[in-house]
Design a protein around this motif. Structure first.
Motif, PDB file in Angstrom:
ATOM      1  N   VAL A 152       0.904  -1.222   0.015  1.00 47.29           N
ATOM      2  CA  VAL A 152       0.047  -0.050   0.203  1.00 47.29           C
ATOM      3  C   VAL A 152       0.831   1.241  -0.093  1.00 47.29           C
ATOM      4  O   VAL A 152       0.657   2.177  -0.661  1.00 47.29           O
ATOM      5  N   GLU A 153       1.737   1.301   0.869  1.00 51.82           N
ATOM      6  CA  GLU A 153       2.729   2.504   0.974  1.00 51.82           C
ATOM      7  C   GLU A 153       3.651   2.569  -0.301  1.00 51.82           C
ATOM      8  O   GLU A 153       3.891   3.772  -0.857  1.00 51.82           O
ATOM      9  N   ALA A 154       3.998   1.527  -0.899  1.00 57.05           N
ATOM     10  CA  ALA A 154       4.884   1.637  -2.159  1.00 57.05           C
ATOM     11  C   ALA A 154       4.005   2.279  -3.202  1.00 57.05           C
ATOM     12  O   ALA A 154       4.529   2.954  -4.077  1.00 57.05           O
ATOM     13  N   ILE A 155       2.830   1.467  -3.150  1.00 59.32           N
ATOM     14  CA  ILE A 155       1.856   2.160  -4.530  1.00 59.32           C
ATOM     15  C   ILE A 155       1.588   3.714  -4.199  1.00 59.32           C
ATOM     16  O   ILE A 155       1.668   4.390  -4.998  1.00 59.32           O
ATOM     17  N   ALA A 156       1.305   4.071  -2.815  1.00 55.65           N
ATOM     18  CA  ALA A 156       0.929   5.467  -2.699  1.00 55.65           C
ATOM     19  C   ALA A 156       2.216   6.302  -2.836  1.00 55.65           C
ATOM     20  O   ALA A 156       1.995   7.367  -3.394  1.00 55.65           O
ATOM     21  N   ALA A 157       3.504   5.569  -2.673  1.00 60.37           N
ATOM     22  CA  ALA A 157       4.848   6.634  -3.000  1.00 60.37           C
ATOM     23  C   ALA A 157       4.968   6.843  -4.284  1.00 60.37           C
ATOM     24  O   ALA A 157       5.251   8.036  -4.884  1.00 60.37           O
TER      25      ALA A 157
ATOM     26  N   LEU B 125      -6.698   6.195   1.169  1.00 56.27           N
ATOM     27  CA  LEU B 125      -7.903   5.362   0.377  1.00 56.27           C
ATOM     28  C   LEU B 125      -7.291   4.019  -0.072  1.00 56.27           C
ATOM     29  O   LEU B 125      -8.098   2.821   0.190  1.00 56.27           O
ATOM     30  N   LEU B 126      -5.784   3.830  -0.147  1.00 56.15           N
ATOM     31  CA  LEU B 126      -5.438   2.496  -0.610  1.00 56.15           C
ATOM     32  C   LEU B 126      -5.599   1.667   0.697  1.00 56.15           C
ATOM     33  O   LEU B 126      -5.498   0.204   0.539  1.00 56.15           O
ATOM     34  N   ARG B 127      -5.212   2.082   2.017  1.00 52.44           N
ATOM     35  CA  ARG B 127      -5.186   1.254   3.144  1.00 52.44           C
ATOM     36  C   ARG B 127      -6.478   0.823   3.443  1.00 52.44           C
ATOM     37  O   ARG B 127      -7.078  -0.155   3.984  1.00 52.44           O
ATOM     38  N   ASN B 128      -7.734   1.545   3.020  1.00 54.99           N
ATOM     39  CA  ASN B 128      -9.079   1.263   3.351  1.00 54.99           C
ATOM     40  C   ASN B 128      -9.670   0.240   2.220  1.00 54.99           C
ATOM     41  O   ASN B 128     -10.386  -0.550   2.262  1.00 54.99           O
ATOM     42  N   VAL B 129      -8.944   0.229   0.991  1.00 54.91           N
ATOM     43  CA  VAL B 129      -9.458  -0.667  -0.091  1.00 54.91           C
ATOM     44  C   VAL B 129      -8.655  -1.894  -0.003  1.00 54.91           C
ATOM     45  O   VAL B 129      -9.212  -2.964  -0.179  1.00 54.91           O
ATOM     46  N   LEU B 130      -7.441  -1.898   0.080  1.00 60.18           N
ATOM     47  CA  LEU B 130      -6.603  -3.113   0.039  1.00 60.18           C
ATOM     48  C   LEU B 130      -6.551  -3.729   1.431  1.00 60.18           C
ATOM     49  O   LEU B 130      -5.987  -3.566   2.390  1.00 60.18           O
TER      50      LEU B 130
END
Length: 99
Positions: free
Chosen positions: A64-69, A94-99
């Motif tokens: 999640v953090e890698a995609i957000a970065a 958003l990514l933490r809530n979705v993935l």
């Protein structure tokens, strides 16, 4: 707890050296006249330091953090700093809530 004299002197010496190098940087930077490639290199230092601090954390904490970065890095080419930060924060949430 007791404090050894050698340890105390080492701490004081390290603090003094750190302080002197930081202050010396301010005095030396004012006297430098940079043009061309040297100016470009000095202008690249702040983003390079920022990436060096953020990248290990972003790439070792999870997908999640890698995609957000990656999303934030793409946004950084198009948006000002505040917009880039907002995109980064929103994408992590958003990514933490979705993935």
């Amino acid at each position: 707890m007791s404090l050894d004299t050698t340890t105390l002197l080492a701490i004081v010496a390290m603090a003094l050296v750190t302080y002197v190098t930081r202050i010396a940087g301010l005095f030396v930077a004012d006297r430098l006249v940079l043009t061309g490639r040297a100016k470009a290199a000095f202008d690249a230092i702040p983003p390079a330091v920022l990436v060096a601090v953020i990248a290990p954390t972003a790439l070792t904490t999870g997908w999640v953090e890698a995609i957000a970065a990656a999303i934030t890095a793409v946004a950084a080419f198009r948006l000002p700093l505040l917009g880039t930060v907002a995109v980064g924060v929103i994408s992590v949430v958003l990514l933490r809530n979705v993935l």
